[in-house]
Design an enzyme around this catalytic site. Structure first.
Site, mmCIF file in Angstrom:
data_model
loop_
_atom_site.group_PDB
_atom_site.id
_atom_site.type_symbol
_atom_site.label_atom_id
_atom_site.label_comp_id
_atom_site.label_asym_id
_atom_site.label_seq_id
_atom_site.Cartn_x
_atom_site.Cartn_y
_atom_site.Cartn_z
ATOM 1 N N LYS A 35 37.255 45.097 42.417
ATOM 2 C CA LYS A 35 35.826 44.793 42.373
ATOM 3 C C LYS A 35 35.094 45.201 43.655
ATOM 4 O O LYS A 35 34.112 45.952 43.604
ATOM 5 C CB LYS A 35 35.733 43.277 42.172
ATOM 6 N N THR A 36 35.584 44.732 44.789
ATOM 7 C CA THR A 36 34.930 45.025 46.061
ATOM 8 C C THR A 36 34.975 46.523 46.349
ATOM 9 O O THR A 36 34.013 47.110 46.836
ATOM 10 C CB THR A 36 35.610 44.256 47.202
ATOM 11 N N ASP A 220 27.406 41.075 44.272
ATOM 12 C CA ASP A 220 28.812 40.741 44.099
ATOM 13 C C ASP A 220 28.892 39.360 43.435
ATOM 14 O O ASP A 220 27.969 38.560 43.550
ATOM 15 C CB ASP A 220 29.468 40.700 45.492
ATOM 16 N N GLU A 221 29.981 39.051 42.774
ATOM 17 C CA GLU A 221 30.191 37.737 42.150
ATOM 18 C C GLU A 221 28.965 37.298 41.355
ATOM 19 O O GLU A 221 28.476 36.180 41.479
ATOM 20 C CB GLU A 221 30.491 36.667 43.220
ATOM 21 N N GLN A 251 35.773 34.168 35.637
ATOM 22 C CA GLN A 251 36.018 33.541 36.936
ATOM 23 C C GLN A 251 34.826 32.726 37.414
ATOM 24 O O GLN A 251 34.677 32.455 38.606
ATOM 25 C CB GLN A 251 36.373 34.609 37.972
ATOM 26 N N ARG A 606 45.904 34.684 40.984
ATOM 27 C CA ARG A 606 46.073 34.880 42.426
ATOM 28 C C ARG A 606 47.445 35.447 42.727
ATOM 29 O O ARG A 606 47.702 35.979 43.803
ATOM 30 C CB ARG A 606 45.934 33.548 43.204
#
Length: 721
Positions: A35-36, A220-221, A251, A606
């Site tokens: 994603k980043t 983001d997010e 998420q 995770r």
DNA sequence: GCGACATTGTTTTTT
DNA sequence: ACAATGTCGC
């Protein structure tokens, strides 16, 4: 032009997102799908290929940490400094805009920011002023009311009077709160966003300016945005600019604090020409872990839909351990950590995740006794520590005497003989004349409202603050901080105390001076704001890491919420019990239960190589022994990908009483741990434990009303239910 | 005004 | 169980 480093090492979907023609793009990025990376490369693409000036790009995140990471990675990729680029948190960017346009926003030039703690204190004060009973009007509820109204963009005057007394009262509190904030020149976190939204909405010229400037808005997010943040984004985007939003509806775990997962679903309705791109290839976890994660999240309704897959192998099976109780669970985890270390792996690659902070305790105790170094995330941040907040309150009061919140905090810290009695006199005069506490204190001195002793104390305090304000003038920031910390007596207070805690506080105050020195160093020359005002805002907006960089080789312990965005080779997901996870408070409503499930999904994803789940059959909670039911999430996992670990033989398994042990009058057959039983006097309960045989046999029962008790079987006369 | 006891509530957390 | 408040007596 060479764009190879912008597109190389990206998969098809990532490449599609990064190189999409300018438009409104929503990237549904699954856990571990890069994603980043996509965000950073998108910025690089815009600058390098689309020839967009970095000054026309705004990138927004939620945490300072994420903002910093984005900035660093962008700089590394582009090879140019990103100083002129607007990369920051929603709050940070709003703050910057408000500082620049304080007049248009109707603020003081030197406005300061109220953190959550200060806000709660202020509301409490207001409840007292309005003479409201705190049992009927809990502070938390009032704060929640104010914040959620602000997050909806609703001011007190917007709330219609329907005659409902509760609402009327809450609006009264909200109104008074706003007046106080205005008078003191402070804004809370929600206000930063709302004020910015109003500023741009009501000021066409300004809006046009910023709309022209920021052609590309990257978020983001995105699943964590609340209504105001989304509105702000749309306002800045206008008709001509482009939004590039990255998020994952699976998420979304911050619904409870106003995040609206709906924003993701609405994106394509609210913006024109939107394109949806899914990132489903996961680069983090093994096949087994992903299968378990996918299977679980499939139980949620109304997802946008996404199935993670990986090109890497199955890996080891996901394990499940049924512990006897929380001690056994902790010991099991500790044992496995030691096995891991014995294999030559690092402790820092291990994470212990849990639902609530209270669970960390037993792990800490166990790790200490087994000498396993660990690090607990979360807890008090540096700028939130009491001694630091005291020092900051002195600074704030010196800069702005109208800051009642700060005055209340330190007028008697260190103790100088100004107690509740004296303070009440000041407060009532302040309320009566509608002036700040500081002015009220001066007036009280003038008309000699205090007793002789109090008079002397208050005079001393007034002189202290007046002197400090004068002395601070012209000093460099770090010396201002140092001087205030010394002259206020705060340092002396902790130096005098030889206890360990006081020593830490002393060190923290010294650290504050160092922080000021560091801040001084990097202070922006172009800032119109005085260094001290800038420093104070910085302290609230970026309260820093909870724990310093004590980076040895430590096991990482944290709540599931704080684990979001991180990854570890070995993950323990503990306390999978009904009532704990999903949490009791979230079990009733389907919406909240789904959020718990997403939280579990976050936890599972995770893990890179090994995932170990565990639950305890018994757990001591709030001082009560509880019999626990395994979490429903366990039964929602694919059994074929789970490997159950048999507990050691020593640990009590369900005990079946042999026929010999049958006691006259008591039907004991089939008594085992977890069995529901009834007692004449104590009522219904659950068997927790059992020991001994025959007439000596004793059984521990957790009664619903009477709590946990040991009973001798021969006399207990229990009925099996 | 300050220290000693009682009462209370207890998910998650950033800004 | 336990920490963090609040109340009470000196």
């Amino acid at each position: 032009m060479d764009i190879s480093d912008v597109l190389d090492d990206l998969n098809t979907a990532q490449r599609e997102a990064v190189s999409a023609p300018p438009g409104n793009i929503l990237v549904l990025a699954g856990a571990g799908s890069g994603k980043t990376r996509v965000l950073v490369h998108r910025i690089a693409w815009l600058v390098r290929v689309e020839q967009i000036s970095p000054y026309s790009v705004m990138a927004v995140t939620f945490t300072n940490k994420a903002a910093q990471e984005m900035r660093q990675r962008t700089e590394a990729l582009l090879g140019i400094p990103t100083a002129g680029m607007w990369v920051g948190t929603f709050h940070g960017i709003s703050h910057r805009l408000l500082r620049q346009h304080w007049q248009e926003a109707g603020l003081l030039q030197t406005f300061q920011i109220l953190d959550a703690q200060d806000q709660q204190r202020l509301v409490k004060r207001i409840l007292k002023n309005l003479e409201l009973d705190e049992t009927r009007w809990p502070v938390k509820q009032a704060v929640w009311f104010i914040n959620s109204r602000k997050e909806e963009g609703v001011r007190p005057q917007h709330i219609p009077d329907t005659g409902d007394l509760t609402t009327r009262q809450l609006v009264r509190i909200y109104t008074s709160y706003e007046e106080q904030c205005k008078r003191m020149g402070v804004v809370d976190f929600a206000e930063l966003l709302l004020r910015t939204l109003e500023l741009l909405r009501d000021n066409q010229e300004l809006l046009a300016h910023y709309q022209q400037r920021f052609q590309h808005l990257l978020v983001d997010e995105f699943q964590d945005t609340n209504s105001i943040q989304y509105a702000l984004l749309r306002l800045l985007a206008g008709k001509n600019n482009f939004v590039f939003a990255v998020g994952d509806d699976d998420q979304s775990i911050y619904g409870w604090r106003g995040a609206r997962i709906e924003n993701i679903q609405q994106f394509s309705d609210d913006l024109s020409n939107t394109q949806l791109i899914r990132l489903e290839q996961n680069y983090r976890s093994t096949g087994n872990i992903l299968k378990v994660a996918n299977h679980l999240i499939n139980n949620n309704q109304g997802r946008l839909g996404k199935a993670l897959w990986t090109a890497s192998g199955e890996g080891t099976p996901v394990e499940l351990y049924a512990a006897y109780n929380e001690m056994d669970e902790a010991r099991f985890v500790a044992d496995r950590v030691q096995q891991w270390v014995a294999l030559g792996e690092k402790r820092s690659e291990v994470a212990v995740l849990y639902r609530s902070n209270a669970q960390s305790r037993i792990f800490e105790e166990t790790f200490i006794s087994m000498q396993i170094p660990y690090r607990v995330y979360g807890g008090l941040r540096f700028f939130e520590r009491a001694e630091i907040k005291d020092a900051l309150a002195y600074l704030r009061l010196c800069v702005n005497h109208e800051d009642d919140a700060s005055l209340e905090r330190i007028i008697n810290q260190p103790a100088r003989g100004i107690g509740e009695r004296t303070l009440d006199i000041v407060r009532s005069l302040a309320r009566e004349k509608d002036i700040s506490l500081w002015r009220a204190a001066l007036d009280c001195l003038d008309v000699k409202l205090f007793s002789n002793r109090a008079m002397h104390s208050v005079q001393g305090f007034v002189k202290l603050i007046t002197d400090l304000s004068k002395q601070m003038h012209g000093l460099p920031l770090s010396e201002q901080v140092d001087h205030v910390v010394q002259a206020s007596g705060l340092m002396q207070l902790h130096v005098a105390d030889k206890s360990e805690k006081a020593q830490t506080r002393k060190e923290n105050l010294e650290e504050l001076v160092s922080a000021a020195r560091a801040f001084e160093y990097e202070a922006d020359e172009s800032e119109t704001l005085s260094p001290i005002d800038a420093f104070l805002s910085h302290a609230v907006l970026e309260s820093g890491e909870a724990q310093g960089d004590a980076w040895e080789d430590c096991v990482q312990m944290m709540t599931l919420h704080s684990a979001k965005g991180l990854e570890f080779p070995l993950v323990f997901l503990c306390g999978l019990e009904e009532g704990l996870f999903p949490h009791q408070m979230s079990m009733e409503e389907p919406g909240r239960l789904e959020e718990e499930r997403r939280l579990c999904y976050v936890g599972i994803t995770r893990a890179q190589q090994n995932l170990i789940l565990s639950y305890a059959e018994n757990r001591r909670l709030h001082g009560r022994e509880n019999y626990c039911v395994p979490s429903r999430f366990i039964s929602e996992l694919p059994a074929e990908h789970l490997q159950e670990i048999r507990p050691r033989a020593m640990v009590s398994r369900p005990v079946v009483v042999s026929p010999k042990a049958r006691v006259p009058g008591g039907s004991v057959e089939g008594i085992r741990v977890g069995q529901r039983v009834s007692h004449k006097k104590f009522g219904d309960g659950v068997v927790l434990n059992y020991e001994g045989q025959g007439s000596h046999a004793r059984v521990q029962v957790n009664f619903e009303r009477a709590g946990s008790k040991w009973l001798v079987m021969a006399y207990a006369n229990l009925t099996v239910l």
